[in-house]
Design a protein around this motif. Sequence first.
Motif, PDB file in Angstrom:
ATOM      1  N   VAL A   1      -2.851  12.188   2.850  1.00 10.13           N
ATOM      2  CA  VAL A   1      -3.224  10.879   3.412  1.00 10.13           C
ATOM      3  C   VAL A   1      -2.502  10.095   4.551  1.00 10.13           C
ATOM      4  O   VAL A   1      -1.415   9.806   4.344  1.00 10.13           O
ATOM      5  CB  VAL A   1      -3.247   9.800   2.048  1.00 10.13           C
ATOM      6  N   ALA A   2      -3.131   9.833   5.533  1.00  6.58           N
ATOM      7  CA  ALA A   2      -2.722   9.129   6.673  1.00  6.58           C
ATOM      8  C   ALA A   2      -2.424   7.699   6.338  1.00  6.58           C
ATOM      9  O   ALA A   2      -3.650   7.084   5.760  1.00  6.58           O
ATOM     10  CB  ALA A   2      -3.445   9.370   8.031  1.00  6.58           C
ATOM     11  N   VAL A   3      -1.572   7.282   6.344  1.00 10.40           N
ATOM     12  CA  VAL A   3      -1.100   5.690   6.052  1.00 10.40           C
ATOM     13  C   VAL A   3      -0.618   4.885   7.254  1.00 10.40           C
ATOM     14  O   VAL A   3       0.467   5.354   7.994  1.00 10.40           O
ATOM     15  CB  VAL A   3      -0.219   5.630   5.112  1.00 10.40           C
ATOM     16  N   LEU A   4      -1.384   3.689   7.348  1.00 16.21           N
ATOM     17  CA  LEU A   4      -0.830   2.761   8.215  1.00 16.21           C
ATOM     18  C   LEU A   4      -0.417   1.457   7.770  1.00 16.21           C
ATOM     19  O   LEU A   4      -1.268   0.673   7.282  1.00 16.21           O
ATOM     20  CB  LEU A   4      -2.033   2.475   9.458  1.00 16.21           C
ATOM     21  N   PRO A   5       0.862   1.179   7.283  1.00 17.41           N
ATOM     22  CA  PRO A   5       1.147   0.220   6.561  1.00 17.41           C
ATOM     23  C   PRO A   5       1.309  -1.105   7.398  1.00 17.41           C
ATOM     24  O   PRO A   5       1.456  -0.983   8.521  1.00 17.41           O
ATOM     25  CB  PRO A   5       2.680   0.391   6.112  1.00 17.41           C
ATOM     26  N   PHE A   6       1.206  -2.210   6.618  1.00 17.03           N
ATOM     27  CA  PHE A   6       1.418  -3.449   7.538  1.00 17.03           C
ATOM     28  C   PHE A   6       2.822  -3.748   7.851  1.00 17.03           C
ATOM     29  O   PHE A   6       2.902  -4.136   8.980  1.00 17.03           O
ATOM     30  CB  PHE A   6       0.749  -4.572   6.394  1.00 17.03           C
ATOM     31  N   GLY A   7       3.763  -3.333   6.978  1.00 15.27           N
ATOM     32  CA  GLY A   7       5.139  -3.644   7.422  1.00 15.27           C
ATOM     33  C   GLY A   7       5.593  -4.938   7.164  1.00 15.27           C
ATOM     34  O   GLY A   7       4.933  -5.791   6.929  1.00 15.27           O
ATOM     35  N   ALA A   8       6.810  -5.062   7.337  1.00 12.61           N
ATOM     36  CA  ALA A   8       7.544  -6.581   7.112  1.00 12.61           C
ATOM     37  C   ALA A   8       6.952  -7.347   8.194  1.00 12.61           C
ATOM     38  O   ALA A   8       7.028  -7.069   9.340  1.00 12.61           O
ATOM     39  CB  ALA A   8       8.847  -6.361   6.872  1.00 12.61           C
TER      40      ALA A   8
ATOM     41  N   LEU B   1       0.788  -1.355   0.065  1.00 16.85           N
ATOM     42  CA  LEU B   1       0.084   0.005  -0.036  1.00 16.85           C
ATOM     43  C   LEU B   1       0.892   1.275   0.205  1.00 16.85           C
ATOM     44  O   LEU B   1       0.484   2.206  -0.800  1.00 16.85           O
ATOM     45  CB  LEU B   1      -1.007  -0.080   1.300  1.00 16.85           C
ATOM     46  N   GLY B   2       1.924   1.353   0.717  1.00 13.81           N
ATOM     47  CA  GLY B   2       2.683   2.583   0.973  1.00 13.81           C
ATOM     48  C   GLY B   2       3.191   2.656  -0.491  1.00 13.81           C
ATOM     49  O   GLY B   2       3.743   3.854  -0.575  1.00 13.81           O
ATOM     50  N   ARG B   3       3.727   1.840  -1.186  1.00 13.50           N
ATOM     51  CA  ARG B   3       4.285   1.827  -2.635  1.00 13.50           C
ATOM     52  C   ARG B   3       3.176   2.725  -3.362  1.00 13.50           C
ATOM     53  O   ARG B   3       3.671   3.868  -4.158  1.00 13.50           O
ATOM     54  CB  ARG B   3       4.723   0.693  -3.333  1.00 13.50           C
ATOM     55  N   HIS B   4       2.070   2.518  -3.461  1.00 10.78           N
ATOM     56  CA  HIS B   4       1.056   3.184  -4.233  1.00 10.78           C
ATOM     57  C   HIS B   4       0.904   4.886  -3.638  1.00 10.78           C
ATOM     58  O   HIS B   4       0.325   5.574  -4.387  1.00 10.78           O
ATOM     59  CB  HIS B   4      -0.319   2.699  -4.034  1.00 10.78           C
TER      60      HIS B   4
END
Length: 262
Positions: free
Chosen positions: A79-86, A44-47
């Motif tokens: 946009v506030a983003v909460l990524p899943f992460g590794a 998602l963060g890549r987008h």
Amino acid sequence: MRVIAIASPLGGTGRTTLTAHLATLLARQGQRSLAVELCAQNLLGRHLGMQEPSAKGWASLAAAGQWWADGSFDNSDGVAVLPFGAASMDTLDALHRQLQAQPRWLLDQIELLDIPADCTVLLDTPLWPSPLAQAALRCADAVLVTLEASARACAALGSVQALLQTAMAAPTEQGVLVTRFDPRRISHREALQTLREQWGGQLVPYTLHEDENIARALARAMCVGSFAPQAQSAHDLQGVCNWLAGQRAAPPSMLLAGAAPQ
């Protein structure tokens, strides 16, 4: 606060793409949006502007009993983003056990976030019926199911109905969006007609066309609206965003009946 789950029983239908673009379009319209990635693919963060997948995300924090929002960031569009992460398999197992022990865990975590009451939270879910997808459906006010224009999507009628039944306790808004549509292909046109017959008024009155510009934008860590604002997909996504806004304004009786917006 409005919570929208982007879900599907089929892989490759564009759940993450749709989440990122809807969050961006809302932000550009001056509305607050938060994109929460519940999928371990961690794209998602890549987008949303990150050149590399986020190493730090909410999953490993939550599995360790820490506050899950410490891995969040705001992108250049607001946009506030909460990524899943590794995340390792042990992390995923710990999260699934937590959800089994506390079915309301995700809802509780969202309600604890320090976000404005008028914020729209978009949940990028993993493939249904994974535990995190189930949790997302249970706490969503609206559910948008993505289905590509294909024979397998037509054959997934029962799976999608089961998915929506999972969400029946909370959402009043439900829609099915056809994605990756190429009008040059007879099989796609036939599938779209079948999906229209299956879903009637629950089918979103916009179709997301197959567009190389989406993939090209992702390669540059951009949304297609910035990379190619005149692209067909950019117009399609704006239409979907407008449809969601119209659904929110529609009377509850219309939404529950699945009637198409006027």
